[in-house]
Scaffold this motif. Structure first.
Motif, short mmCIF file in Angstrom:
data_model
loop_
_atom_site.label_atom_id
_atom_site.label_comp_id
_atom_site.label_asym_id
_atom_site.label_seq_id
_atom_site.Cartn_x
_atom_site.Cartn_y
_atom_site.Cartn_z
N ALA A 22 0.83 -1.20 0.00
CA ALA A 22 0.00 0.00 0.00
C ALA A 22 0.87 1.26 0.00
O ALA A 22 0.57 2.23 -0.70
N ALA A 23 1.96 1.25 0.77
CA ALA A 23 2.84 2.41 0.84
C ALA A 23 3.51 2.65 -0.52
O ALA A 23 3.63 3.81 -0.96
N VAL A 24 3.91 1.60 -1.20
CA VAL A 24 4.53 1.75 -2.51
C VAL A 24 3.52 2.32 -3.50
O VAL A 24 3.82 3.22 -4.29
N ARG A 25 2.31 1.83 -3.45
CA ARG A 25 1.27 2.34 -4.36
C ARG A 25 0.99 3.82 -4.10
O ARG A 25 0.82 4.59 -5.04
N ARG A 26 0.92 4.20 -2.82
CA ARG A 26 0.69 5.61 -2.49
C ARG A 26 1.83 6.48 -3.01
O ARG A 26 1.60 7.55 -3.57
N SER A 27 3.05 6.04 -2.83
CA SER A 27 4.18 6.85 -3.27
C SER A 27 4.23 6.95 -4.79
O SER A 27 4.59 7.99 -5.34
N MET A 28 3.84 5.90 -5.48
CA MET A 28 3.81 5.95 -6.94
C MET A 28 2.71 6.90 -7.42
O MET A 28 2.90 7.63 -8.39
N ALA A 29 1.60 6.91 -6.73
CA ALA A 29 0.49 7.77 -7.13
C ALA A 29 0.82 9.24 -6.89
O ALA A 29 0.43 10.11 -7.66
N SER A 30 1.54 9.53 -5.82
CA SER A 30 1.87 10.92 -5.50
C SER A 30 3.15 11.37 -6.19
O SER A 30 3.49 12.55 -6.15
N ALA A 31 3.87 10.50 -6.84
CA ALA A 31 5.13 10.86 -7.47
C ALA A 31 4.92 11.83 -8.62
O ALA A 31 5.79 12.64 -8.91
N ASN A 32 3.78 11.77 -9.29
CA ASN A 32 3.53 12.64 -10.43
C ASN A 32 2.17 13.30 -10.25
O ASN A 32 1.20 12.94 -10.90
N PRO A 33 2.11 14.31 -9.37
CA PRO A 33 0.81 14.93 -9.09
C PRO A 33 0.25 15.72 -10.28
O PRO A 33 -0.92 16.02 -10.32
#
Length: 139
Positions: A22-33
């Motif tokens: 879940a943390a990896v998915r969140r970081s990937m989603a927020s990496a390119n706002p």
């Protein structure tokens, strides 16, 4: 570990903890706002209409009545009529999939006594569904 028959190093299998995933998915989603939102779903296409000229043994075999009945069963609007040159012409309007079904599956077969040799189509403007389907006089 699984036994290795080739003598190569054993393969180690591991699982990520669900929170780590879940943390990896969140970081990937927020990496390119500034990423563009997904494209909108395609809208439902509007009605389609075609003018059809049917050649072969299509007069005197109930082709017009059969066409009207089949078109109405598919909720198509339009008309059908005999032409003096021995062909039958029709205007079919409605849901694109149902118009295509009528033109590709039903018209080439026709009623039992008919023998269709050619179906020529051309696009035309759709007619309102409220007009229903009618049999017109010979042109």
């Amino acid at each position: 570990m699984l036994p290795s028959s080739s003598g190569a190093a054993p393969i180690h299998r591991f699982r990520l903890h669900p929170r780590a995933v879940a943390a990896v998915r969140r970081s990937m989603a927020s990496a390119n706002p500034t990423a563009a939102p997904p494209p909108p779903l395609p809208s439902t296409p509007g009605p389609k209409a075609v003018h059809v000229v049917v050649k072969g043994r299509v007069q005197g075999v109930g082709f017009r009545g059969w066409t009207a009945e089949t078109a109405e069963s598919l909720d198509l609007a339009g008309w059908v009529r005999n032409r003096r040159d021995g062909t039958v012409e029709a205007l079919l309007s409605g849901d694109p999939a149902k118009v295509d079904e009528m033109v590709s599956r039903h018209i080439p077969v026709g009623p039992p006594a008919s023998a269709v040799t050619s179906v020529v189509t051309s696009p035309v403007d759709p007619v309102p569904p409220s007009l229903g389907f009618e049999i017109k006089f010979t042109l």
